[in-house]
Write a protein that holds these residues in place. Structure first.
Motif, mmCIF file in Angstrom:
data_model
loop_
_atom_site.group_PDB
_atom_site.id
_atom_site.type_symbol
_atom_site.label_atom_id
_atom_site.label_comp_id
_atom_site.label_asym_id
_atom_site.label_seq_id
_atom_site.Cartn_x
_atom_site.Cartn_y
_atom_site.Cartn_z
ATOM 1 N N GLY A 132 0.807 -1.218 0.000
ATOM 2 C CA GLY A 132 0.000 0.000 0.000
ATOM 3 C C GLY A 132 0.839 1.266 0.000
ATOM 4 N N GLU A 133 0.193 2.354 -0.448
ATOM 5 C CA GLU A 133 0.903 3.624 -0.605
ATOM 6 C C GLU A 133 1.364 4.218 0.719
ATOM 7 O OE1 GLU A 133 -1.839 2.808 -2.137
ATOM 8 O OE2 GLU A 133 -1.502 3.041 -4.298
ATOM 9 N N ASP A 134 0.563 4.085 1.771
ATOM 10 C CA ASP A 134 0.954 4.657 3.067
ATOM 11 C C ASP A 134 2.234 3.996 3.586
ATOM 12 O OD1 ASP A 134 -1.117 6.438 3.092
ATOM 13 O OD2 ASP A 134 -2.416 5.224 4.390
ATOM 14 N N HIS A 135 2.279 2.670 3.531
ATOM 15 C CA HIS A 135 3.491 1.966 3.967
ATOM 16 C C HIS A 135 4.675 2.362 3.096
ATOM 17 C CE1 HIS A 135 6.376 -1.428 3.911
ATOM 18 N NE2 HIS A 135 6.128 -1.448 5.204
ATOM 19 N N PHE A 136 4.438 2.483 1.815
ATOM 20 C CA PHE A 136 5.487 2.871 0.869
ATOM 21 C C PHE A 136 6.063 4.228 1.246
ATOM 22 C CE2 PHE A 136 6.933 4.633 -3.211
ATOM 23 C CZ PHE A 136 7.662 3.576 -3.730
ATOM 24 N N ARG A 139 8.051 4.086 4.554
ATOM 25 C CA ARG A 139 9.345 3.417 4.385
ATOM 26 C C ARG A 139 10.342 4.350 3.683
ATOM 27 N NH1 ARG A 139 10.691 -2.298 1.260
ATOM 28 N NH2 ARG A 139 12.956 -1.952 1.167
ATOM 29 N N LEU A 140 9.891 5.056 2.677
ATOM 30 C CA LEU A 140 10.794 5.995 1.998
ATOM 31 C C LEU A 140 11.249 7.105 2.931
ATOM 32 C CD1 LEU A 140 9.323 6.422 -1.594
ATOM 33 C CD2 LEU A 140 11.574 5.526 -0.973
ATOM 34 N N ALA A 141 10.340 7.609 3.763
ATOM 35 C CA ALA A 141 10.725 8.648 4.719
ATOM 36 C C ALA A 141 11.774 8.124 5.695
ATOM 37 C CB ALA A 141 9.497 9.160 5.472
#
Length: 326
Positions: A132-136, A139-141
């Protein structure tokens, strides 16, 4: 070519910003797309940070695909002239889902990992998106935070001082010559013409976009020698952003680590070592057995290089080393 049409309102919205997260993205882009343009010190520092901390997803997303495009949401829109690193990381982590989908669709299907280029989307990116986008975004942050602290934080005070000095010089130029002339001098591929700000891209045959904008953010970088256009899109794009242009800071050779700064000789190293706390010229001269004139000469050079701060207290001018200068 990118055409940004600015009316009177748009000209009034032109502003400068200094962004630590933006600096990290510029460094990541060079590591992924053009590592040979980095100095050996910066190339080693950045690649060591990515490998030592296992920042594979950040390397894939931040480095860009074969055409050099990296999603813009990892360079958040600076809300103020100088945004601290934690604010920028929070912006990445809370990027709207629709914005992530929009930019990654462009990266995977058109801008970077073009099907015609023979480079399919990296599996690491696709696996990360499965959660999902929120986890993505979170993780990038997190990976950006680790990259920042390992690769950029030690030299950020010096880099920040240089970027702020560049903006000060641009402001003076605007006062002397006007905004149009100052815009024309920002970068070799940036041009103000007939009410439009033109960004000539190295791949102009591919990138063609015309925008009507109420503002533009200009941010200097020590890691570019060419203006980069970020975050502008046609009407209807989700969570629209202000067009942002990254331009080369004056004399934008990538800075080496602060301890290898070309202006630091043996005497200036001694001065910096004494400046962990504020000291006056007279005090420094006495501690190092120098004449006040000699101490003042070296301090002026260190100050112009952005390695020390200078403040007035009563009748004395006090100097202090910026964090990480030695």
């Amino acid at each position: 070519m990118i055409r940004i049409r600015l009316g009177a309102r748009g000209l009034g919205g032109v502003r400068f910003a200094v962004s630590p997260v933006g600096a990290a993205k510029d460094l990541l882009r060079l590591v992924g797309f053009s590592p040979g343009t980095l100095t050996p010190q910066w190339r080693t520092r950045a690649t060591d940070a990515l490998s030592r901390h296992r920042l594979g997803l950040l390397a894939v997303v931040g480095g860009g695909g074969p055409l050099g495009y990296a999603p813009d949401f990892i360079r958040p829109e600076p809300p103020a002239f100088l945004t601290d690193i934690n604010t920028g990381l929070h912006q990445i982590a809370t990027t709207p889902q629709e914005r992530i989908r929009y930019e990654l669709a462009g990266a995977v299907n058109g801008h970077a990992w073009d099907p015609g280029s023979g480079h399919p989307p990296p599996r690491q990116l696709l696996r990360a998106l499965d959660r999902g986008e929120d986890h993505f975004a979170h993780r990038l942050a997190d990976e950006m935070a680790r990259f920042w602290h390992a690769a950029l934080a030690p030299s950020w005070p010096v880099i920040r001082a240089r970027l702020e000095a560049d903006v000060t010089a641009r402001a003076s130029e605007i006062a002397r010559s006007g905004l149009a002339e100052a815009l024309n001098r920002l970068a070799p591929n940036l041009e103000w013409r007939d009410g439009e700000l033109l960004v000539h891209m190295r791949t102009d045959s591919i990138h063609q976009l015309t925008l009507d904008a109420d503002a533009v953010i200009l941010t200097p970088s020590v890691f570019v020698d060419w203006a980069l256009f970020c975050a502008g899109e046609p009407p209807g794009a989700p969570a629209p952003r202000t067009p942002l242009i990254v331009y080369p800071a004056a004399q934008a050779d990538c800075l080496p680590p602060a301890q290898d700064h070309p202006l630091i000789g043996a005497m200036r190293r001694k001065l910096l070592a004494e400046l962990s706390q504020p000291r006056s010229t007279t005090e420094l001269a006495q501690r190092l057995y120098l004449s006040p004139a000699t101490a003042s000469y070296h301090l002026q050079i260190l100050h112009r290089a952005g390695l020390v701060t200078r403040t007035r207290r009563s009748r004395h001018v006090l100097y202090q080393r910026l964090g990480g200068a030695t």
